[in-house]
Design a protein around this motif. Structure first.
Motif, PDB file in Angstrom:
ATOM      1  N   MET A   7       1.307  -1.014  -0.321  1.00  0.00           N
ATOM      2  CA  MET A   7       0.008  -0.037   0.082  1.00  0.00           C
ATOM      3  C   MET A   7       0.796   1.409  -0.012  1.00  0.00           C
ATOM      4  SD  MET A   7      -3.120  -0.236   2.688  1.00  0.00           S
ATOM      5  CE  MET A   7      -4.792  -1.022   1.753  1.00  0.00           C
ATOM      6  N   GLN A   8       1.856   0.988   1.141  1.00  0.00           N
ATOM      7  CA  GLN A   8       2.575   2.266   0.853  1.00  0.00           C
ATOM      8  C   GLN A   8       3.169   2.987  -0.067  1.00  0.00           C
ATOM      9  OE1 GLN A   8       4.843   1.134   3.827  1.00  0.00           O
ATOM     10  NE2 GLN A   8       3.636   2.767   5.793  1.00  0.00           N
ATOM     11  N   SER A   9       3.811   1.841  -1.065  1.00  0.00           N
ATOM     12  CA  SER A   9       4.256   1.775  -2.499  1.00  0.00           C
ATOM     13  C   SER A   9       3.823   2.939  -3.590  1.00  0.00           C
ATOM     14  CB  SER A   9       5.216   0.640  -2.551  1.00  0.00           C
ATOM     15  OG  SER A   9       4.005  -0.843  -3.261  1.00  0.00           O
ATOM     16  N   LYS A  10       1.912   2.870  -3.262  1.00  0.00           N
ATOM     17  CA  LYS A  10       1.401   2.688  -4.421  1.00  0.00           C
ATOM     18  C   LYS A  10       0.657   4.287  -3.825  1.00  0.00           C
ATOM     19  CE  LYS A  10      -0.359  -1.811  -5.391  1.00  0.00           C
ATOM     20  NZ  LYS A  10      -0.014  -1.790  -6.239  1.00  0.00           N
ATOM     21  N   MET A  11       1.792   4.981  -2.953  1.00  0.00           N
ATOM     22  CA  MET A  11       1.344   6.204  -3.000  1.00  0.00           C
ATOM     23  C   MET A  11       2.419   7.059  -3.804  1.00  0.00           C
ATOM     24  SD  MET A  11      -0.722   7.086  -0.164  1.00  0.00           S
ATOM     25  CE  MET A  11      -0.396   8.585   1.003  1.00  0.00           C
ATOM     26  N   LYS A  12       2.045   8.503  -3.922  1.00  0.00           N
ATOM     27  CA  LYS A  12       1.956   9.587  -4.250  1.00  0.00           C
ATOM     28  C   LYS A  12       3.640   9.842  -4.173  1.00  0.00           C
ATOM     29  CE  LYS A  12      -0.557   8.115  -7.938  1.00  0.00           C
ATOM     30  NZ  LYS A  12      -0.059   7.553  -9.219  1.00  0.00           N
ATOM     31  N   ASP A  13       4.191  10.920  -4.388  1.00  0.00           N
ATOM     32  CA  ASP A  13       5.870  11.331  -3.956  1.00  0.00           C
ATOM     33  C   ASP A  13       5.920  12.584  -2.758  1.00  0.00           C
ATOM     34  OD1 ASP A  13       6.800   8.884  -4.741  1.00  0.00           O
ATOM     35  OD2 ASP A  13       7.345  10.581  -7.153  1.00  0.00           O
ATOM     36  N   THR A  14       4.727  13.558  -2.737  1.00  0.00           N
ATOM     37  CA  THR A  14       4.507  14.540  -2.565  1.00  0.00           C
ATOM     38  C   THR A  14       4.130  14.550  -1.343  1.00  0.00           C
ATOM     39  OG1 THR A  14       4.696  15.894  -4.118  1.00  0.00           O
ATOM     40  CG2 THR A  14       4.434  17.349  -2.400  1.00  0.00           C
ATOM     41  N   ARG A  15       3.539  14.537   0.025  1.00  0.00           N
ATOM     42  CA  ARG A  15       2.767  14.680   1.150  1.00  0.00           C
ATOM     43  C   ARG A  15       2.111  16.139   0.884  1.00  0.00           C
ATOM     44  NH1 ARG A  15       4.809  12.290   6.907  1.00  0.00           N
ATOM     45  NH2 ARG A  15       2.564  13.083   7.742  1.00  0.00           N
ATOM     46  N   VAL A  16       1.107  15.716   1.407  1.00  0.00           N
ATOM     47  CA  VAL A  16      -0.030  16.325   1.421  1.00  0.00           C
ATOM     48  C   VAL A  16      -0.200  16.353   3.232  1.00  0.00           C
ATOM     49  CG1 VAL A  16      -0.073  17.132  -0.552  1.00  0.00           C
ATOM     50  CG2 VAL A  16      -1.939  15.817   0.780  1.00  0.00           C
ATOM     51  N   SER A  17      -1.505  17.768   3.498  1.00  0.00           N
ATOM     52  CA  SER A  17      -1.748  17.400   4.639  1.00  0.00           C
ATOM     53  C   SER A  17      -3.251  16.660   4.773  1.00  0.00           C
ATOM     54  CB  SER A  17      -2.685  19.538   5.077  1.00  0.00           C
ATOM     55  OG  SER A  17      -3.550  19.780   5.987  1.00  0.00           O
ATOM     56  N   ALA A  18      -3.350  16.495   5.778  1.00  0.00           N
ATOM     57  CA  ALA A  18      -3.879  15.275   6.257  1.00  0.00           C
ATOM     58  C   ALA A  18      -4.647  15.229   7.814  1.00  0.00           C
ATOM     59  CB  ALA A  18      -3.707  13.912   5.110  1.00  0.00           C
ATOM     60  N   VAL A  19      -5.829  15.313   7.760  1.00  0.00           N
ATOM     61  CA  VAL A  19      -5.512  15.853  10.084  1.00  0.00           C
ATOM     62  C   VAL A  19      -6.948  14.982  10.191  1.00  0.00           C
ATOM     63  CG1 VAL A  19      -6.331  17.321  11.446  1.00  0.00           C
ATOM     64  CG2 VAL A  19      -4.822  18.288   9.707  1.00  0.00           C
ATOM     65  N   SER A  20      -6.689  14.103  10.979  1.00  0.00           N
ATOM     66  CA  SER A  20      -7.446  13.023  11.791  1.00  0.00           C
ATOM     67  C   SER A  20      -8.073  13.961  12.961  1.00  0.00           C
ATOM     68  CB  SER A  20      -7.222  11.699  11.373  1.00  0.00           C
ATOM     69  OG  SER A  20      -8.373  10.771  12.520  1.00  0.00           O
ATOM     70  N   ASP A  21      -9.849  13.598  13.067  1.00  0.00           N
ATOM     71  CA  ASP A  21      -9.961  14.306  14.227  1.00  0.00           C
ATOM     72  C   ASP A  21     -10.263  12.695  15.343  1.00  0.00           C
ATOM     73  OD1 ASP A  21     -12.424  12.632  13.669  1.00  0.00           O
ATOM     74  OD2 ASP A  21     -13.505  14.348  13.870  1.00  0.00           O
TER      75      ASP A  21
END
Length: 502
Positions: free
Chosen positions: A380-394
């Motif tokens: 799964m991790q290997s399929k992620m894209k290259d530039t991290r963006v904001s992701a916030v969980s409550d």
């Protein structure tokens, strides 16, 4: 060592009270694809082979499979002087100072396969015989130089040398548990650096004949955990070393647990994985206090929720999923720390099945090309894209709950979400709000794929027929700037959402 650690962990961690899985809690994940947070750290590209004796007949096929699946590594760690391998497999016994010759035939396939599956190889060298006085210290530096010169010539992808493996345990903590006084153990914290110095001196000599881009890097001390009682004296000695050519290219330690000062009571990180969240800040402060380069990277060369023979359930079915979600969570906390690289442990473990990334222990023996839930999580991790963006969980309550990591690049957008519960039983209904989707995905056909790992999906131990990473939704959509999805997350379940131009 395993038996003694088992005594410390003899009672399995029991499930704690929580909501019924039938009663899902609510969580909201807010993803802003327009808010860049730099390059996405790639923990799946830092990995370990267990020692040369661990399933050698499978290793060539494993390297090929990992490459085919997109899990080619940046750095793989290998063991060249493991105490769990025969003496003839110890690289210190394969080079002769008198003849100046080395015979690596017993390690050749091991090193070749590691070089095939990774851009760089980190070799772990543990000078046990020198520390325990069975060999004279005057031979350590020339022998290491001979070993490394021949290794680098034959296996050019060997780029890193890690000195020691859990010396705080092997030469001190284990003896303390057996009743040896602190000042009577084989090594005390302020005596470790003397065994490190011959390694950097040997590396410097080898590097004189190597072009700058290919030179070896050396570091350590691969402590059992980030223990200030050991790491600070080691840094004190490095700081006071007057050699202008001294080098410490990385600091390394492991992340499973912490011990009390007398090595009687372990505290497993799995009880609260946030314990590792401030590691880099602490190390940076220690480096700054000693006027050392605060950018010296940290290599967490082993990590996991099950140290030694530890377990939660005697039957490992549920523990496989806990290992997968736990490593995703450890990777999350380390990925938020600069100059820090967490290594996964490991492709196939020699004896402890909960740590396997590939299915190994079946009635018919190890399987080829079959991931455990842990291996599927890395996929799964290997399929992620290259530039991290904001992701916030409550949806986080202490260290348990809903985690999220999102990223994008020119090929699309990705979001990984999981519900780390360890032995708790809380399920979540998560609402995912995605804003400022990348321009190339707006108002045009987009392929949305969703993958899931849980107790019944992408899980060999529930259904061998669907052991691979399963696609649970695949459709064409036409999103705008915003998109909302809802997913159900049972305990320790993981999701990956991919959005790519159709």
């Amino acid at each position: 060592m395993a038996a003694l650690l088992a005594l410390a962990l003899v009672e399995p961690i029991t499930a704690q009270a929580g909501e019924s899985p039938a009663t899902a809690s609510l969580a909201t994940i807010s993803v802003d694809f327009g808010f860049r947070e730099g390059q996405l750290p790639r923990s799946e590209r830092y990995n370990n082979f267990a020692n040369v004796t661990a399933w050698p007949g499978q290793r060539a096929d494993d390297a090929k499979f990992l490459n085919e699946q997109g899990l080619h590594g940046d750095v793989y760690r290998v063991w060249l002087s493991s105490p769990n391998a025969p003496a003839e497999d110890n690289i210190f016994n394969q080079c002769d100072l008198k003849t100046r010759a080395c015979d690596f035939s017993r390690l050749d396939s091991y090193l070749t396969e590691a070089s095939t599956v990774s851009d760089s190889v980190l070799v772990n060298l543990n000078p046990t015989d020198f520390i325990e006085g069975r060999r004279p210290m005057k031979h350590l530096e020339p022998l290491v130089e001979l070993i490394l010169r021949n290794l680098k010539e034959k296996y050019p992808r060997v780029d890193y040398v890690e000195v020691f493996n859990e010396p705080d345990w092997q030469f001190h903590g284990l003896e303390r548990r057996q009743g040896v006084p602190a000042d009577g153990t084989t090594v005390q914290p302020d005596r470790l650096y003397r065994f490190y110095r011959p390694f950097y001196e040997a590396v410097n000599k080898v590097n004189r004949r190597i072009r700058r881009a290919d030179r070896l890097k050396v570091g350590g001390p691969a402590l059992m955990f980030r223990d200030g009682k050991w790491l600070q004296p080691f840094l004190d000695d490095y700081a006071s070393d007057k050699n202008p050519r001294k080098r410490l290219d990385f600091l390394s330690y492991h992340a499973y647990l912490a011990w009390d000062d007398d090595y009687q009571v372990p505290t497993l990180y799995s009880r609260d994985l946030r314990q590792v969240a401030s590691d880099r800040a602490t190390i940076r402060a220690w480096l700054k206090e000693r006027r050392l380069d605060t950018r010296i990277p940290t290599f967490v060369t082993e990590a996991g929720v099950y140290p030694g023979p530890a377990f939660d359930d005697p039957q490992p079915k549920n523990d496989y999923l806990r290992q997968a979600a736990g490593l995703a969570t450890l990777g999350y906390w380390y990925s938020r720390q600069p100059d820090t690289h967490m290594f996964n442990w490991c492709v196939r473990h020699r004896v402890e099945e909960r740590k396997d990334q590939l299915v190994t222990r079946t009635p018919d023996g190890p399987l080829t090309n079959t991931f455990t839930p842990y291996g599927n999580m890395m996929l799964m991790q290997s399929k992620m894209k290259d530039t991290r963006v904001s992701a916030v969980s409550d949806g986080l309550e202490e260290d348990n709950g809903v985690y999220a990591v999102a990223s994008k690049d020119r090929t699309g957008a990705s979001l990984m979400v999981w519900n780390w519960q360890h032995t708790h039983d809380r399920s979540y209904r998560a609402t995912i709000d995605m804003s400022r989707l990348p321009l190339e995905l707006r108002h045009r056909p987009v392929r949305q794929r969703m993958f899931r790992i849980d107790a019944t999906t992408s899980n060999y131990f529930a259904d061998p027929g669907t052991a691979g990473l399963q696609t649970v939704k695949d459709r064409i959509i036409t999103p705008g700037t915003f998109r909302t999805e809802k997913i159900d997350l049972t305990p320790n379940a993981m999701y990956l959402i991919l959005l790519e131009p159709a």
